[in-house]
Design a protein around this motif. Structure first.
Motif, PDB file in Angstrom:
ATOM      1  N   LYS A  97       0.829  -1.201   0.000  1.00  0.00           N
ATOM      2  CA  LYS A  97       0.000   0.000   0.000  1.00  0.00           C
ATOM      3  C   LYS A  97       0.870   1.260   0.000  1.00  0.00           C
ATOM      4  CE  LYS A  97      -3.706  -2.592   0.765  1.00  0.00           C
ATOM      5  NZ  LYS A  97      -4.666  -2.926  -0.314  1.00  0.00           N
ATOM      6  N   LYS A  98       0.365   2.297  -0.648  1.00  0.00           N
ATOM      7  CA  LYS A  98       1.001   3.613  -0.621  1.00  0.00           C
ATOM      8  C   LYS A  98       0.333   4.429   0.485  1.00  0.00           C
ATOM      9  CE  LYS A  98       2.102   3.503  -5.540  1.00  0.00           C
ATOM     10  NZ  LYS A  98       1.876   4.146  -6.870  1.00  0.00           N
ATOM     11  N   ILE A  99       1.075   4.674   1.545  1.00  0.00           N
ATOM     12  CA  ILE A  99       0.472   5.169   2.784  1.00  0.00           C
ATOM     13  C   ILE A  99       0.648   6.680   2.915  1.00  0.00           C
ATOM     14  CG2 ILE A  99       0.494   4.953   5.298  1.00  0.00           C
ATOM     15  CD1 ILE A  99       1.856   2.140   4.716  1.00  0.00           C
ATOM     16  N   ASN A 100      -0.453   7.329   3.250  1.00  0.00           N
ATOM     17  CA  ASN A 100      -0.475   8.769   3.509  1.00  0.00           C
ATOM     18  C   ASN A 100      -1.061   8.977   4.901  1.00  0.00           C
ATOM     19  OD1 ASN A 100      -0.062   9.908   0.492  1.00  0.00           O
ATOM     20  ND2 ASN A 100      -1.433   8.141   0.456  1.00  0.00           N
ATOM     21  N   ILE A 101      -0.297   9.599   5.783  1.00  0.00           N
ATOM     22  CA  ILE A 101      -0.742   9.766   7.164  1.00  0.00           C
ATOM     23  C   ILE A 101      -1.040  11.233   7.439  1.00  0.00           C
ATOM     24  CG2 ILE A 101      -0.233   9.349   9.595  1.00  0.00           C
ATOM     25  CD1 ILE A 101       1.781   7.246   8.756  1.00  0.00           C
ATOM     26  N   ILE A 102      -2.250  11.515   7.881  1.00  0.00           N
ATOM     27  CA  ILE A 102      -2.609  12.858   8.317  1.00  0.00           C
ATOM     28  C   ILE A 102      -2.406  12.885   9.828  1.00  0.00           C
ATOM     29  CG2 ILE A 102      -4.421  14.603   8.504  1.00  0.00           C
ATOM     30  CD1 ILE A 102      -4.577  11.913   5.811  1.00  0.00           C
ATOM     31  N   ILE A 103      -1.367  13.561  10.275  1.00  0.00           N
ATOM     32  CA  ILE A 103      -1.040  13.629  11.693  1.00  0.00           C
ATOM     33  C   ILE A 103      -1.659  14.899  12.275  1.00  0.00           C
ATOM     34  CG2 ILE A 103       0.824  13.796  13.394  1.00  0.00           C
ATOM     35  CD1 ILE A 103       2.555  12.104  11.613  1.00  0.00           C
ATOM     36  N   HIS A 104      -2.597  14.739  13.178  1.00  0.00           N
ATOM     37  CA  HIS A 104      -3.356  15.872  13.707  1.00  0.00           C
ATOM     38  C   HIS A 104      -2.670  16.554  14.881  1.00  0.00           C
ATOM     39  CE1 HIS A 104      -7.299  15.381  11.517  1.00  0.00           C
ATOM     40  NE2 HIS A 104      -6.702  14.238  11.225  1.00  0.00           N
ATOM     41  N   GLN A 105      -1.799  15.846  15.571  1.00  0.00           N
ATOM     42  CA  GLN A 105      -1.115  16.415  16.733  1.00  0.00           C
ATOM     43  C   GLN A 105       0.381  16.168  16.615  1.00  0.00           C
ATOM     44  OE1 GLN A 105      -3.001  14.084  19.757  1.00  0.00           O
ATOM     45  NE2 GLN A 105      -4.459  15.673  20.311  1.00  0.00           N
ATOM     46  N   VAL A 106       1.167  17.183  16.945  1.00  0.00           N
ATOM     47  CA  VAL A 106       2.614  17.003  17.057  1.00  0.00           C
ATOM     48  C   VAL A 106       3.059  17.696  18.336  1.00  0.00           C
ATOM     49  CG1 VAL A 106       4.889  17.338  16.035  1.00  0.00           C
ATOM     50  CG2 VAL A 106       2.904  16.943  14.549  1.00  0.00           C
ATOM     51  N   LEU A 107       3.444  16.911  19.305  1.00  0.00           N
ATOM     52  CA  LEU A 107       3.947  17.427  20.578  1.00  0.00           C
ATOM     53  C   LEU A 107       5.154  16.591  20.956  1.00  0.00           C
ATOM     54  CD1 LEU A 107       3.177  19.554  22.782  1.00  0.00           C
ATOM     55  CD2 LEU A 107       2.136  17.664  24.039  1.00  0.00           C
ATOM     56  N   LEU A 108       6.271  17.250  21.190  1.00  0.00           N
ATOM     57  CA  LEU A 108       7.518  16.532  21.431  1.00  0.00           C
ATOM     58  C   LEU A 108       7.938  16.524  22.893  1.00  0.00           C
ATOM     59  CD1 LEU A 108       9.506  17.779  18.300  1.00  0.00           C
ATOM     60  CD2 LEU A 108       8.011  15.780  18.534  1.00  0.00           C
ATOM     61  N   ASP A 109       7.225  17.261  23.736  1.00  0.00           N
ATOM     62  CA  ASP A 109       7.558  17.300  25.160  1.00  0.00           C
ATOM     63  C   ASP A 109       6.261  17.239  25.969  1.00  0.00           C
ATOM     64  OD1 ASP A 109       8.488  17.658  27.706  1.00  0.00           O
ATOM     65  OD2 ASP A 109       9.642  19.471  27.282  1.00  0.00           O
ATOM     66  N   LEU A 110       5.993  16.087  26.545  1.00  0.00           N
ATOM     67  CA  LEU A 110       4.734  15.889  27.262  1.00  0.00           C
ATOM     68  C   LEU A 110       4.665  16.665  28.562  1.00  0.00           C
ATOM     69  CD1 LEU A 110       4.167  12.055  26.711  1.00  0.00           C
ATOM     70  CD2 LEU A 110       3.118  13.962  25.496  1.00  0.00           C
ATOM     71  N   ARG A 111       5.777  17.222  28.996  1.00  0.00           N
ATOM     72  CA  ARG A 111       5.734  18.056  30.199  1.00  0.00           C
ATOM     73  C   ARG A 111       4.830  19.268  29.984  1.00  0.00           C
ATOM     74  NH1 ARG A 111      12.046  18.933  31.220  1.00  0.00           N
ATOM     75  NH2 ARG A 111      11.836  19.265  28.970  1.00  0.00           N
ATOM     76  N   GLU A 112       4.683  19.704  28.724  1.00  0.00           N
ATOM     77  CA  GLU A 112       3.841  20.854  28.421  1.00  0.00           C
ATOM     78  C   GLU A 112       2.360  20.588  28.706  1.00  0.00           C
ATOM     79  OE1 GLU A 112       4.429  22.412  24.539  1.00  0.00           O
ATOM     80  OE2 GLU A 112       6.618  22.345  24.654  1.00  0.00           O
ATOM     81  N   ILE A 113       1.978  19.312  28.674  1.00  0.00           N
ATOM     82  CA  ILE A 113       0.563  18.975  28.920  1.00  0.00           C
ATOM     83  C   ILE A 113       0.450  17.986  30.084  1.00  0.00           C
ATOM     84  CG2 ILE A 113      -0.216  19.445  26.569  1.00  0.00           C
ATOM     85  CD1 ILE A 113      -0.159  16.345  26.143  1.00  0.00           C
ATOM     86  N   SER A 114       1.367  18.074  31.030  1.00  0.00           N
ATOM     87  CA  SER A 114       1.378  17.122  32.146  1.00  0.00           C
ATOM     88  C   SER A 114       0.054  17.132  32.908  1.00  0.00           C
ATOM     89  CB  SER A 114       2.542  17.425  33.095  1.00  0.00           C
ATOM     90  OG  SER A 114       2.448  18.748  33.591  1.00  0.00           O
ATOM     91  N   SER A 115      -0.540  18.301  33.094  1.00  0.00           N
ATOM     92  CA  SER A 115      -1.817  18.375  33.801  1.00  0.00           C
ATOM     93  C   SER A 115      -2.944  17.749  32.985  1.00  0.00           C
ATOM     94  CB  SER A 115      -2.172  19.829  34.125  1.00  0.00           C
ATOM     95  OG  SER A 115      -1.247  20.378  35.042  1.00  0.00           O
ATOM     96  N   HIS A 116      -2.832  17.795  31.676  1.00  0.00           N
ATOM     97  CA  HIS A 116      -3.852  17.214  30.804  1.00  0.00           C
ATOM     98  C   HIS A 116      -3.815  15.692  30.855  1.00  0.00           C
ATOM     99  CE1 HIS A 116      -6.490  16.690  27.372  1.00  0.00           C
ATOM    100  NE2 HIS A 116      -5.556  16.024  26.721  1.00  0.00           N
ATOM    101  N   ILE A 117      -2.622  15.125  30.931  1.00  0.00           N
ATOM    102  CA  ILE A 117      -2.508  13.660  30.918  1.00  0.00           C
ATOM    103  C   ILE A 117      -2.368  13.073  32.318  1.00  0.00           C
ATOM    104  CG2 ILE A 117      -1.586  13.581  28.576  1.00  0.00           C
ATOM    105  CD1 ILE A 117       1.215  13.349  29.721  1.00  0.00           C
ATOM    106  N   GLY A 118      -2.333  13.940  33.335  1.00  0.00           N
ATOM    107  CA  GLY A 118      -2.342  13.462  34.711  1.00  0.00           C
ATOM    108  C   GLY A 118      -1.028  12.911  35.210  1.00  0.00           C
ATOM    109  N   LEU A 119       0.083  13.468  34.729  1.00  0.00           N
ATOM    110  CA  LEU A 119       1.411  13.029  35.169  1.00  0.00           C
ATOM    111  C   LEU A 119       2.207  14.207  35.694  1.00  0.00           C
ATOM    112  CD1 LEU A 119       2.448  10.618  32.252  1.00  0.00           C
ATOM    113  CD2 LEU A 119       1.627   9.971  34.525  1.00  0.00           C
ATOM    114  N   SER A 120       3.068  13.944  36.647  1.00  0.00           N
ATOM    115  CA  SER A 120       3.957  14.982  37.159  1.00  0.00           C
ATOM    116  C   SER A 120       5.009  15.326  36.114  1.00  0.00           C
ATOM    117  CB  SER A 120       4.637  14.503  38.442  1.00  0.00           C
ATOM    118  OG  SER A 120       5.716  15.350  38.787  1.00  0.00           O
ATOM    119  N   ARG A 121       5.330  16.600  36.008  1.00  0.00           N
ATOM    120  CA  ARG A 121       6.347  17.032  35.041  1.00  0.00           C
ATOM    121  C   ARG A 121       7.691  16.358  35.293  1.00  0.00           C
ATOM    122  NH1 ARG A 121       5.888  21.729  32.061  1.00  0.00           N
ATOM    123  NH2 ARG A 121       8.109  22.123  32.357  1.00  0.00           N
TER     124      ARG A 121
END
Length: 445
Positions: free
Chosen positions: A134-158
């Motif tokens: 298959k010829k694959i095309n991926i639409i990536i809706h989110q790109v975040l490289l440091d989860l510390r930025e959303i630690s409160s969103h995912i419920g983890l300590s920075r």
């Protein structure tokens, strides 16, 4: 699967789509993630431009059983379960049955397919499809490289070891997921900037989030307010979307607790949304949700509606004077922003979300109506937010904000973006867009 479906859709020029997808006869469904409506709107636009194009959607089951049916002249195959990586075997089995179909579109967003294991396992599905030719095309809706930025969103300590481990794995996941793909599509320039630190920028195309122009434009503000029981003279501010930490809904409610009047006008804040589909069962989120809902209690000018059904969306946008997106973090494009453009509503963005209007087409729209980025964005504090709201109330500024949403919404109409999707996924390159045909949406490679 019925042979008649295979015979009709198992063609070399067909497109195989893997994504969340709305319920029958709906575009904005409860119980599926927001990517579902994006996917359907994109595919309907592609189908409108190319009526003979055959499209097969492999999507999640809704009632724990496989369903196969036609809708809008597309084939819907509900063949795997969210949060169940073993069910990917059934997905691959159906993909194998469509052996003549070579082009694949995968709509990817974290948590769309399930938890960490389900998300990680999806990369092996991509490799299996690659092995199947298959010829694959991926639409990536989110790109975040440091989860510390959303630690409160995912419920983890920075500072937790878990978040360090996830950060270590995150870049490698993006790389492993993207390697077999012929094209990666993202919805914002900033997402490409982040992603090209990991994979080749030549593989990445930016196509902005489409705008739904099939909404109800005949509904008047007066009619919408009457339906919702809102006074005609109230100044109505709208927050639309799931109630999540990174979207800043709790900040907005706090800011409006004592803000019930602006310049002799009664203010009403409508929080039009309910619990997050992807976060809803997590304990840290339940605590956040209870706290957020508690912030609105005792303030009659603040209303939390719960999930807004598709047939009610127009009422809330039409009734509003101003749409506000108080996001704490920018990690994806914004569906609520695109809906505000759909209904040509004035919109204010937090400065954290200001990257949404730094694209070429957004800058063109700002210049055309005589606005600056600063006039649409506010710092994430109550004082600056109030300043920008007061400014937006002025007739001259309100007119410009309306014009901006109209101009950018027309540029980004799903119908205008459909040809770009086809050029991108059916070829290994994309040409510079035709200004006359596509009304110059922002597309970069």
């Amino acid at each position: 699967m019925e042979n008649k479906f295979l015979k009709e859709f198992n063609q070399e020029n067909s497109i195989l789509v893997i994504s969340s997808y709305p319920r029958k006869k709906e575009r904005y469904s409860k119980g599926v993630c927001a990517v579902a409506s994006f996917t359907k709107n994109t595919l309907l636009a592609i189908k409108k431009q190319n009526p003979d194009k055959k499209i097969v959607i492999l999507t999640m089951q809704l009632n724990n059983k496989t369903e196969i049916y036609k809708e809008d002249e597309m084939l819907i195959v509900r063949c795997f379960k969210r949060n169940n990586p073993l069910s990917y075997l059934n997905l691959l089995n159906f993909a194998r049955k469509f052996n003549n179909v070579k082009t694949v579109m995968l709509e990817f967003e974290f948590s769309s397919f399930g938890d960490v294991i389900s998300t990680g396992s999806l990369s092996f599905v991509v490799w299996a499809l690659f092995i199947l030719g298959k010829k694959i095309n991926i639409i990536i809706h989110q790109v975040l490289l440091d989860l510390r930025e959303i630690s409160s969103h995912i419920g983890l300590s920075r500072r937790s070891l878990k978040i360090k481990a996830f950060n270590f794995a995150l870049k490698r996941f993006y790389k492993f997921l993207s390697f077999p793909a012929q094209n990666i599509i993202v919805l914002e320039d900033e997402l490409k900037n982040r992603l090209q630190n990991i994979i080749s920028g030549d593989k990445i195309t930016v196509i902005p989030h489409g705008v739904d122009r099939q909404v109800n434009y005949t509904l008047t503000k007066a009619s919408a307010r009457k339906k919702l029981g809102i006074k005609s003279n109230d100044f109505v501010v709208l927050y639309f979307g799931y109630l999540t930490w990174y979207k800043g809904v709790d900040f907005l409610i706090k800011s409006f607790q004592k803000l019930n009047q602006i310049k002799e006008k009664q203010v009403k804040l409508i929080v039009a949304g309910g619990p997050s589909f992807t976060q809803g069962e997590k304990e840290h989120y339940k605590k956040f949700l209870a706290k957020t809902e508690g912030l609105a209690k005792g303030y009659p000018h603040i209303q939390i509606t719960g999930f807004v059904a598709e047939d009610q969306i127009a009422n809330y946008f039409k009734a509003a004077d101003l749409s506000i997106l108080p996001y704490r973090r920018f990690m994806s494009s914004s569906g609520p922003f695109s809906l505000a453009l759909s209904f040509e509503k004035p919109v204010l963005l937090s400065s954290n979300l200001g990257l949404l209007i730094e694209s070429k087409d957004a800058k063109e729209a700002l210049d055309k109506v005589g606005l600056s980025k600063e006039s649409l964005t506010f710092k994430l504090n109550s004082k600056d937010l109030l300043t920008k709201i007061i400014s937006a109330q002025k007739a001259s500024q309100h007119k410009k904000l309306l014009a901006f949403s109209k101009v950018l919404g027309e540029k980004r109409a799903f119908d205008n973006l459909a040809p770009i999707y086809l050029k991108t996924i059916l070829q290994n390159y994309v040409r510079i867009y035709n200004r006359k045909l596509l009304v110059s949406p922002s597309v970069t490679r």
